[in-house]
Design an enzyme around this catalytic site. Sequence first.
Site, mmCIF file in Angstrom:
data_model
loop_
_atom_site.group_PDB
_atom_site.id
_atom_site.type_symbol
_atom_site.label_atom_id
_atom_site.label_comp_id
_atom_site.label_asym_id
_atom_site.label_seq_id
_atom_site.Cartn_x
_atom_site.Cartn_y
_atom_site.Cartn_z
ATOM 1 N N HIS A 123 -18.575 45.090 -24.132
ATOM 2 C CA HIS A 123 -18.305 45.489 -25.517
ATOM 3 C C HIS A 123 -19.487 46.220 -26.151
ATOM 4 O O HIS A 123 -19.626 46.243 -27.368
ATOM 5 C CB HIS A 123 -17.916 44.261 -26.353
ATOM 6 C CG HIS A 123 -16.625 43.642 -25.904
ATOM 7 N ND1 HIS A 123 -16.193 42.407 -26.313
ATOM 8 C CD2 HIS A 123 -15.659 44.113 -25.069
ATOM 9 C CE1 HIS A 123 -15.020 42.144 -25.737
ATOM 10 N NE2 HIS A 123 -14.691 43.155 -24.979
ATOM 11 N N SER A 197 -16.404 31.344 -23.975
ATOM 12 C CA SER A 197 -15.412 32.352 -24.368
ATOM 13 C C SER A 197 -14.044 31.703 -24.491
ATOM 14 O O SER A 197 -13.664 30.885 -23.651
ATOM 15 C CB SER A 197 -15.345 33.483 -23.338
ATOM 16 O OG SER A 197 -14.327 34.391 -23.694
#
Length: 259
Positions: A123, A197
């Site tokens: 990202h 996550s």
Amino acid sequence: MEDRTGDVARLILDSKKIVVFVGAGLSTESGIPDFRSPGGVWDKYDPEDFYFQNFLSSESSREKYWQMATEMYDAMKDARPNAGHIAIAELEKLGKLDCLITQNIDGLHSKAGNSEEKVLELHGTAMHVACLTCQKRYERASIQERVSSGDKAPRCDSCGGLLKPATISFGQSMPERETAEAYRRSAACDLFIVIGSSLVVHPAAQMPVVAKRAGAKLVIVNRDETACDDIADIIVNGQAGQVMEAILESVRRIKDREA
Ligand code: NAD
């Protein structure tokens, strides 16, 4: 928890190619909020304000984006790596780490000592700013100085294009090299370890499935449940830093015993 951290340590020592995959939960112990937990980023901001299309569409959206991005950067810029980051850097030193796939944008892996070529930033990174037209890259700190002296939506010195932190917003294309490499490495590892996550953001969340289908063992270290718990070989629910420290401690103990 102790049994399971010992089992993970055994798996680590029996593996040759480990892929570690991390999310925002790894960095909460460094004082950086995640997105989905109570008190996280989505409690404070509307996700729509982060859409790439909105950033492109108007000066007022860009100003709002830079305002939010500045608050998030302020929480990140002086953060220190925690025991979880240090444990991952230690896996690299042990020669066990094939790569680290990170969804995080906070730059803490390099501060912890992981080498650049081992880290795939899916990202992007908040530590740089990029021009959306000519791709010129800037150190984030230099652009933040401009923002704090009143330039609310800064533009490129070279071409006048829009400047945006070098992170991937919703609706923005994923980086090609990193994404392709992350899939390839996930399919080729023998152990895939997820840390911190929720595994709900795609395509990043598909990596554990890819690894598992290709025959790797799957370990998940997370405080809460994740979208892949049903396919994991070992799940350790707890604080990432504490759990990873215990796992590495166990790795060292077994190594010493077997030396
Ligand atoms: P997420 O917010 O969806 O999930 C975080 C998960 O971590 C949750 O399941 C939570 O239970 C767990 N968690 C929180 N603190 C923990 C701790 N101390 N120990 C163990 N588990 C903990 O985050 P995500 O899955 O990374 O995906 C969301 C997006 O957030 C990513 O795209 C990422 O780019 C972005 N993000 C990054 C940062 C950062 O760089 N540090 C911060 C916020 C958001």
